[in-house]
Design a protein around this motif. Structure first.
Motif, PDB file in Angstrom:
ATOM      1  N   TRP A 158     -86.154 -52.369 -17.805  1.00  0.00           N
ATOM      2  CA  TRP A 158     -85.592 -53.463 -17.014  1.00  0.00           C
ATOM      3  C   TRP A 158     -84.098 -53.630 -17.234  1.00  0.00           C
ATOM      4  O   TRP A 158     -83.382 -54.082 -16.333  1.00  0.00           O
ATOM      5  CB  TRP A 158     -86.332 -54.765 -17.300  1.00  0.00           C
ATOM      6  CG  TRP A 158     -87.688 -54.743 -16.667  1.00  0.00           C
ATOM      7  CD1 TRP A 158     -88.877 -54.549 -17.301  1.00  0.00           C
ATOM      8  CD2 TRP A 158     -87.979 -54.863 -15.280  1.00  0.00           C
ATOM      9  NE1 TRP A 158     -89.902 -54.547 -16.393  1.00  0.00           N
ATOM     10  CE2 TRP A 158     -89.372 -54.750 -15.137  1.00  0.00           C
ATOM     11  CE3 TRP A 158     -87.219 -55.056 -14.143  1.00  0.00           C
ATOM     12  CZ2 TRP A 158     -90.005 -54.822 -13.907  1.00  0.00           C
ATOM     13  CZ3 TRP A 158     -87.848 -55.131 -12.921  1.00  0.00           C
ATOM     14  CH2 TRP A 158     -89.222 -55.016 -12.806  1.00  0.00           C
ATOM     15  N   LEU A 159     -83.595 -53.267 -18.384  1.00  0.00           N
ATOM     16  CA  LEU A 159     -82.166 -53.352 -18.633  1.00  0.00           C
ATOM     17  C   LEU A 159     -81.396 -52.416 -17.703  1.00  0.00           C
ATOM     18  O   LEU A 159     -80.355 -52.782 -17.150  1.00  0.00           O
ATOM     19  CB  LEU A 159     -81.862 -53.034 -20.095  1.00  0.00           C
ATOM     20  CG  LEU A 159     -80.410 -53.190 -20.536  1.00  0.00           C
ATOM     21  CD1 LEU A 159     -79.950 -54.634 -20.349  1.00  0.00           C
ATOM     22  CD2 LEU A 159     -80.252 -52.762 -21.977  1.00  0.00           C
ATOM     23  N   ASN A 160     -81.927 -51.207 -17.505  1.00  0.00           N
ATOM     24  CA  ASN A 160     -81.286 -50.272 -16.579  1.00  0.00           C
ATOM     25  C   ASN A 160     -81.332 -50.791 -15.145  1.00  0.00           C
ATOM     26  O   ASN A 160     -80.375 -50.611 -14.379  1.00  0.00           O
ATOM     27  CB  ASN A 160     -81.946 -48.890 -16.656  1.00  0.00           C
ATOM     28  CG  ASN A 160     -81.572 -48.167 -17.928  1.00  0.00           C
ATOM     29  OD1 ASN A 160     -80.639 -48.552 -18.613  1.00  0.00           O
ATOM     30  ND2 ASN A 160     -82.317 -47.119 -18.239  1.00  0.00           N
ATOM     31  N   VAL A 161     -82.429 -51.408 -14.756  1.00  0.00           N
ATOM     32  CA  VAL A 161     -82.535 -51.990 -13.419  1.00  0.00           C
ATOM     33  C   VAL A 161     -81.490 -53.090 -13.259  1.00  0.00           C
ATOM     34  O   VAL A 161     -80.803 -53.171 -12.230  1.00  0.00           O
ATOM     35  CB  VAL A 161     -83.961 -52.533 -13.160  1.00  0.00           C
ATOM     36  CG1 VAL A 161     -84.020 -53.308 -11.862  1.00  0.00           C
ATOM     37  CG2 VAL A 161     -84.969 -51.390 -13.159  1.00  0.00           C
ATOM     38  N   PHE A 162     -81.342 -53.940 -14.271  1.00  0.00           N
ATOM     39  CA  PHE A 162     -80.344 -55.014 -14.226  1.00  0.00           C
ATOM     40  C   PHE A 162     -78.937 -54.431 -14.067  1.00  0.00           C
ATOM     41  O   PHE A 162     -78.140 -54.927 -13.275  1.00  0.00           O
ATOM     42  CB  PHE A 162     -80.435 -55.871 -15.485  1.00  0.00           C
ATOM     43  CG  PHE A 162     -79.318 -56.860 -15.604  1.00  0.00           C
ATOM     44  CD1 PHE A 162     -79.282 -57.999 -14.808  1.00  0.00           C
ATOM     45  CD2 PHE A 162     -78.281 -56.638 -16.500  1.00  0.00           C
ATOM     46  CE1 PHE A 162     -78.238 -58.906 -14.909  1.00  0.00           C
ATOM     47  CE2 PHE A 162     -77.245 -57.543 -16.604  1.00  0.00           C
ATOM     48  CZ  PHE A 162     -77.219 -58.679 -15.805  1.00  0.00           C
ATOM     49  N   TYR A 163     -78.608 -53.369 -14.828  1.00  0.00           N
ATOM     50  CA  TYR A 163     -77.292 -52.748 -14.716  1.00  0.00           C
ATOM     51  C   TYR A 163     -77.059 -52.191 -13.312  1.00  0.00           C
ATOM     52  O   TYR A 163     -75.952 -52.291 -12.768  1.00  0.00           O
ATOM     53  CB  TYR A 163     -77.118 -51.632 -15.742  1.00  0.00           C
ATOM     54  CG  TYR A 163     -76.909 -52.132 -17.154  1.00  0.00           C
ATOM     55  CD1 TYR A 163     -76.198 -53.302 -17.412  1.00  0.00           C
ATOM     56  CD2 TYR A 163     -77.406 -51.431 -18.235  1.00  0.00           C
ATOM     57  CE1 TYR A 163     -76.004 -53.752 -18.697  1.00  0.00           C
ATOM     58  CE2 TYR A 163     -77.219 -51.868 -19.531  1.00  0.00           C
ATOM     59  CZ  TYR A 163     -76.505 -53.032 -19.754  1.00  0.00           C
ATOM     60  OH  TYR A 163     -76.314 -53.472 -21.038  1.00  0.00           O
ATOM     61  N   ALA A 164     -78.064 -51.592 -12.711  1.00  0.00           N
ATOM     62  CA  ALA A 164     -77.918 -51.058 -11.354  1.00  0.00           C
ATOM     63  C   ALA A 164     -77.626 -52.177 -10.363  1.00  0.00           C
ATOM     64  O   ALA A 164     -76.727 -52.055  -9.513  1.00  0.00           O
ATOM     65  CB  ALA A 164     -79.186 -50.306 -10.951  1.00  0.00           C
ATOM     66  N   VAL A 165     -78.346 -53.291 -10.466  1.00  0.00           N
ATOM     67  CA  VAL A 165     -78.108 -54.443  -9.582  1.00  0.00           C
ATOM     68  C   VAL A 165     -76.718 -55.017  -9.851  1.00  0.00           C
ATOM     69  O   VAL A 165     -75.979 -55.371  -8.921  1.00  0.00           O
ATOM     70  CB  VAL A 165     -79.210 -55.508  -9.773  1.00  0.00           C
ATOM     71  CG1 VAL A 165     -78.863 -56.799  -9.056  1.00  0.00           C
ATOM     72  CG2 VAL A 165     -80.555 -54.961  -9.311  1.00  0.00           C
ATOM     73  N   GLU A 166     -76.331 -55.082 -11.113  1.00  0.00           N
ATOM     74  CA  GLU A 166     -75.024 -55.608 -11.484  1.00  0.00           C
ATOM     75  C   GLU A 166     -73.889 -54.808 -10.849  1.00  0.00           C
ATOM     76  O   GLU A 166     -72.926 -55.367 -10.334  1.00  0.00           O
ATOM     77  CB  GLU A 166     -74.914 -55.599 -13.009  1.00  0.00           C
ATOM     78  CG  GLU A 166     -73.646 -56.199 -13.554  1.00  0.00           C
ATOM     79  CD  GLU A 166     -73.634 -56.150 -15.073  1.00  0.00           C
ATOM     80  OE1 GLU A 166     -73.395 -57.204 -15.676  1.00  0.00           O
ATOM     81  OE2 GLU A 166     -73.853 -55.049 -15.639  1.00  0.00           O
ATOM     82  N   TRP A 167     -73.995 -53.476 -10.850  1.00  0.00           N
ATOM     83  CA  TRP A 167     -72.948 -52.644 -10.254  1.00  0.00           C
ATOM     84  C   TRP A 167     -72.876 -52.835  -8.740  1.00  0.00           C
ATOM     85  O   TRP A 167     -71.789 -52.784  -8.138  1.00  0.00           O
ATOM     86  CB  TRP A 167     -73.148 -51.176 -10.612  1.00  0.00           C
ATOM     87  CG  TRP A 167     -72.642 -50.894 -11.993  1.00  0.00           C
ATOM     88  CD1 TRP A 167     -73.382 -50.677 -13.109  1.00  0.00           C
ATOM     89  CD2 TRP A 167     -71.274 -50.855 -12.408  1.00  0.00           C
ATOM     90  NE1 TRP A 167     -72.571 -50.497 -14.188  1.00  0.00           N
ATOM     91  CE2 TRP A 167     -71.258 -50.595 -13.787  1.00  0.00           C
ATOM     92  CE3 TRP A 167     -70.059 -51.014 -11.753  1.00  0.00           C
ATOM     93  CZ2 TRP A 167     -70.082 -50.490 -14.523  1.00  0.00           C
ATOM     94  CZ3 TRP A 167     -68.887 -50.903 -12.488  1.00  0.00           C
ATOM     95  CH2 TRP A 167     -68.911 -50.645 -13.853  1.00  0.00           C
ATOM     96  N   VAL A 168     -74.005 -53.061  -8.113  1.00  0.00           N
ATOM     97  CA  VAL A 168     -74.000 -53.342  -6.671  1.00  0.00           C
ATOM     98  C   VAL A 168     -73.278 -54.662  -6.418  1.00  0.00           C
ATOM     99  O   VAL A 168     -72.462 -54.768  -5.486  1.00  0.00           O
ATOM    100  CB  VAL A 168     -75.442 -53.366  -6.116  1.00  0.00           C
ATOM    101  CG1 VAL A 168     -75.459 -53.903  -4.689  1.00  0.00           C
ATOM    102  CG2 VAL A 168     -76.058 -51.984  -6.187  1.00  0.00           C
ATOM    103  N   VAL A 169     -73.509 -55.674  -7.239  1.00  0.00           N
ATOM    104  CA  VAL A 169     -72.828 -56.966  -7.096  1.00  0.00           C
ATOM    105  C   VAL A 169     -71.323 -56.789  -7.323  1.00  0.00           C
ATOM    106  O   VAL A 169     -70.494 -57.312  -6.564  1.00  0.00           O
ATOM    107  CB  VAL A 169     -73.430 -58.013  -8.059  1.00  0.00           C
ATOM    108  CG1 VAL A 169     -72.578 -59.279  -8.091  1.00  0.00           C
ATOM    109  CG2 VAL A 169     -74.857 -58.321  -7.662  1.00  0.00           C
ATOM    110  N   PHE A 170     -70.939 -56.033  -8.364  1.00  0.00           N
ATOM    111  CA  PHE A 170     -69.517 -55.784  -8.619  1.00  0.00           C
ATOM    112  C   PHE A 170     -68.865 -55.073  -7.433  1.00  0.00           C
ATOM    113  O   PHE A 170     -67.738 -55.404  -7.038  1.00  0.00           O
ATOM    114  CB  PHE A 170     -69.325 -54.942  -9.876  1.00  0.00           C
ATOM    115  CG  PHE A 170     -69.589 -55.671 -11.164  1.00  0.00           C
ATOM    116  CD1 PHE A 170     -69.543 -57.051 -11.245  1.00  0.00           C
ATOM    117  CD2 PHE A 170     -69.888 -54.964 -12.310  1.00  0.00           C
ATOM    118  CE1 PHE A 170     -69.779 -57.719 -12.433  1.00  0.00           C
ATOM    119  CE2 PHE A 170     -70.128 -55.616 -13.503  1.00  0.00           C
ATOM    120  CZ  PHE A 170     -70.075 -57.001 -13.565  1.00  0.00           C
TER     121      PHE A 170
END
Length: 181
Positions: A158-170
């Motif tokens: 789930w941490l990797n999923v969160f990072y992927a979503v975070e980069w899309v937001v950035f």
């Protein structure tokens, strides 16, 4: 033989044909079999089908070391010049361990090919497999070694999923700032 064990070969069921070498059978202490500690009986097989070379074969397990020794002696007496074919799971060689300072210098606690070829009688510069096979059927007086296939679990991180979503937001924020400027 004489090549490193490929990751894809680890844990594969194999069928091997060869001749067991009498007198090159050893005991490996401290081995677990379904949670119980005991002794493995490991023999030296000279492979005759396919690439020829020396191959350690774990013949079976016994909780009582004395019974394992008796099984080893029976196996060595029955070992003839004939070829045998058996099935088992191929596993990579383990690292050798130093024996206890007061103990037997030839005592083994791991199935280490590097250590075994130094114990095999008259073993010269012939090829050797850098792994061993746990036999699917145990030798007389021994129990089958529990050798399940390696488990390949796929777990969602789930941490990797969160990072992927975070980069899309950035990236969206960067595009928004560019648009506003």
């Amino acid at each position: 033989p004489d090549e490193p064990t490929a990751q894809s070969a680890t844990g594969q069921m194999v069928e091997v044909t060869g001749r067991f070498v009498a007198g090159d059978t050893v005991l490996v202490d401290g081995r677990l079999n379904d949670g119980a500690t005991g002794t493995w009986v490991v023999a030296h097989l000279e492979v005759t089908d396919g690439p020829e070379g020396g191959l350690p074969v774990a013949l079976g397990w016994n909780a009582d070391r004395a019974e394992a020794e008796a099984a080893l002696e029976r196996f060595d007496e029955q070992t003839g010049a004939g070829e045998v074919t058996f099935t088992g799971r191929f596993l990579p060689s383990e690292s050798p361990m130093l024996p206890d300072a007061d103990g037997d210098p030839h005592a083994m606690q791991t199935v280490a090919v590097a250590q075994l070829i130094n114990l095999w009688a008259d073993y010269d510069d012939r090829p050797v497999y850098f792994g061993y096979v746990t036999a699917a059927e145990a030798a007389d007086g021994l129990a089958v070694i529990s050798s399940p296939p390696p488990q390949q679990e796929v777990e969602l991180n789930w941490l990797n999923v969160f990072y992927a979503v975070e980069w899309v937001v950035f990236a969206g924020f960067a595009i928004y700032l560019w648009y506003r400027l």
